[in-house]
Design a protein around this motif. Structure first.
Motif, PDB file in Angstrom:
ATOM      1  N   ALA A 146     -82.029   6.826 -19.732  1.00  0.00           N
ATOM      2  CA  ALA A 146     -80.914   5.879 -19.667  1.00  0.00           C
ATOM      3  C   ALA A 146     -81.146   4.859 -18.549  1.00  0.00           C
ATOM      4  O   ALA A 146     -80.882   3.657 -18.704  1.00  0.00           O
ATOM      5  N   LEU A 147     -81.650   5.358 -17.446  1.00  0.00           N
ATOM      6  CA  LEU A 147     -81.944   4.493 -16.294  1.00  0.00           C
ATOM      7  C   LEU A 147     -82.993   3.436 -16.677  1.00  0.00           C
ATOM      8  O   LEU A 147     -82.838   2.252 -16.372  1.00  0.00           O
ATOM      9  N   SER A 148     -84.037   3.878 -17.360  1.00  0.00           N
ATOM     10  CA  SER A 148     -85.069   2.904 -17.733  1.00  0.00           C
ATOM     11  C   SER A 148     -84.515   1.907 -18.748  1.00  0.00           C
ATOM     12  O   SER A 148     -84.764   0.705 -18.643  1.00  0.00           O
ATOM     13  N   ALA A 149     -83.712   2.386 -19.685  1.00  0.00           N
ATOM     14  CA  ALA A 149     -83.117   1.477 -20.673  1.00  0.00           C
ATOM     15  C   ALA A 149     -82.242   0.432 -19.979  1.00  0.00           C
ATOM     16  O   ALA A 149     -82.238  -0.750 -20.344  1.00  0.00           O
ATOM     17  N   ARG A 150     -81.511   0.857 -18.962  1.00  0.00           N
ATOM     18  CA  ARG A 150     -80.653  -0.087 -18.235  1.00  0.00           C
ATOM     19  C   ARG A 150     -81.508  -1.123 -17.505  1.00  0.00           C
ATOM     20  O   ARG A 150     -81.161  -2.299 -17.422  1.00  0.00           O
ATOM     21  N   LEU A 151     -82.651  -0.668 -16.988  1.00  0.00           N
ATOM     22  CA  LEU A 151     -83.537  -1.608 -16.307  1.00  0.00           C
ATOM     23  C   LEU A 151     -84.061  -2.673 -17.272  1.00  0.00           C
ATOM     24  O   LEU A 151     -84.078  -3.854 -16.956  1.00  0.00           O
TER      25      LEU A 151
END
Ligand code: ATP
Ligand code: MG
Length: 430
Positions: A146-151
């Motif tokens: 999720a963190l990478s997708a947000r980035l």
């Protein structure tokens, strides 16, 4: 003239025209990591060669062919780090960061691999890595994804696909290994030397082969997903479900095994078609076995690393130009008499408008030449101090981009509020 010395093949200077974009990406990555509660760790660039042999594995492309290994003056074998995970785990064990603790860590820096240089593949390249320790459930894997997708969203990157697979527990991997070896034994005559060697040491690696002939054999190889035990299937199903409820799309890729020894359960890659052959921008997964393998107590671990050069290239393709150094204003000093007052004015503006970017014309030039420089700097406005302005204690504010705005001669205070208003407007537009 003495002969010029060039940089090493595959190792590049990052020039001032590009560093603005680097900062922009680094700032967004850092902001998001901090929002998720991750803390930075910084490790040395050189480590004992043994560290990489024991973690990445002796029979891997990285350790066999890609490492920059040398003896130092004491005769110790050292290597430039080819990746960050091994060093991060080494540091965590060495400083007691893992025992009875949970850690969310990240790092950033250059990595070194002696590969064939091409677009998106360099011998010195930059990774941002994220590692977690002490979390055994699939929730942390969902968080990492999720963190990478947000980035990607905050960088303006859209055309990336999440590929996902489960390698299962070490036990189910072992069971699969047996089946796979049987299959490859039956096709021995079609395997290349690399694959034959891997048949004994780590047959799963053969699935990673880039040789088309071996890839053809791999087409019909037994699938890992048919050999997962119940615990492995539950773990993976929970992760998939979390991604679904969070609205994060993924594709199952049963051939995704990742090149390294230390993965178990989930492995994932973010890939894109927009960059040609070097399409993986981020890769990671769970590696519960690594901490004990490097001499620590058993500690669950999961993480990923992204290739910064590939992300920047993707941003260039998809998001256009971002993050250059353009100043907010360029101060034109018209005339010999105003040089000293201009220097004082610039310092005063920098004191009163702390986040304001001001570039001052130095070493004179005609008014026309200075205006040209102002325009080239990318600044939104030119501030002009001439003898008339100086006498009247005023400044001329000349918009350079917004053609509808008129030039005006104003007091210092009015100039400050105009500049602040202009800056605010720019920020809202970005
Ligand atoms: P590839 O299959 O492209 O060789 P990899 O599996 O070796 O990648 P990892 O070790 O997982 O790569 O590293 C994570 C990320 O670092 C990659 O997804 C990629 O974006 C980047 N990366 C790896 N090697 C290089 C390189 N030589 N030059 C530039 N970026 C790289
Ligand atoms: Mg590689």
């Amino acid at each position: 003239m003495a002969q010029q010395i060039q940089s090493i093949r595959g190792m590049h200077d990052i020039l001032p025209d590009e560093t603005g974009q680097w900062h922009w990406l680094e700032k967004h990555a850092r902001d998001i990591l901090e929002r998720y509660g991750y803390r930075e760790i910084r490790m040395p660039i050189v480590e004992k060669t043994e560290l990489f042999k024991r973690s990445i594995g002796e029979v891997t492309d990285i350790v066999e062919k890609e490492m920059y290994t040398f003896e130092d003056r004491n005769g110790d074998s050292l290597s430039l780090r080819p990746e960050g995970t091994a060093s991060c785990v080494r540091a965590g064990i060495q400083h007691g960061l893992f025992f009875n603790q949970q850690q969310r860590l990240w790092y950033q820096g250059p990595m070194f691999r002696h590969e064939r240089p091409q677009k998106g593949r360099y011998r010195q390249f930059q990774q941002i890595g994220v590692e977690t320790f002490g979390f055994s459930g699939p929730q942390i894997e969902a968080e990492l994804i999720a963190l990478s997708a947000r980035l990607w969203r905050s960088l303006g990157i859209s055309d990336v696909t999440l590929e996902l697979n489960s390698l299962g527990t070490p036990e189910s991997r072992q069971a699969y290994r047996t089946v796979l070896v049987e299959y490859y034994q039956a096709h021995r005559d079609q395997l290349d030397d690399d694959s034959l060697r891997r048949l004994d040491s780590n047959p799963l690696r053969i699935l990673d082969s880039k040789n088309p002939q071996v890839q053809a054999i791999n087409e019909h190889a037994p699938l890992l997903k048919d050999h997962l035990d119940e615990a492995s299937r539950d773990h993976f199903a929970t992760l998939c479900r979390l991604l679904e409820v969070a609205g994060i799309d993924y594709e199952l890729n049963t051939r995704l095994v990742r090149g390294l020894d230390y993965y178990s359960h989930t492995v994932f890659e973010w890939t894109t078609k927009a960059l040609g052959a070097q399409g993986t921008v981020c890769a990671g997964g769970r590696y519960d076995g690594l901490v004990p393998q490097l001499g620590g107590k058993p500690t669950p671990a999961a993480g990923f690393a992204m290739g910064v050069e590939r992300l920047l290239e993707l941003m260039r393709v998809q998001a256009g130009r971002v993050g250059d150094y353009a100043p907010d204003a360029y101060l034109v000093l018209a005339g010999e008499q105003v040089q000293e007052a201009g220097f004082v004015l610039a310092e005063r503006l920098r004191r009163d408008l702390p986040s304001f970017r001001l570039q001052v014309n130095v070493q004179g030039g005609s008014f026309k030449a200075q205006m040209k420089r102002a325009d080239k700097s990318g600044a939104a406005v030119a501030l002009i101090l001439g003898e008339d302005e100086l006498a009247a204690n005023e400044i001329t504010v000349k918009p350079l981009r917004d053609r509808d705005m008129a030039q005006q001669r104003v007091s210092y205070e009015t100039a400050c509020s105009l500049l602040e208003a202009g800056r605010l407007k720019n920020e809202l537009e970005n």
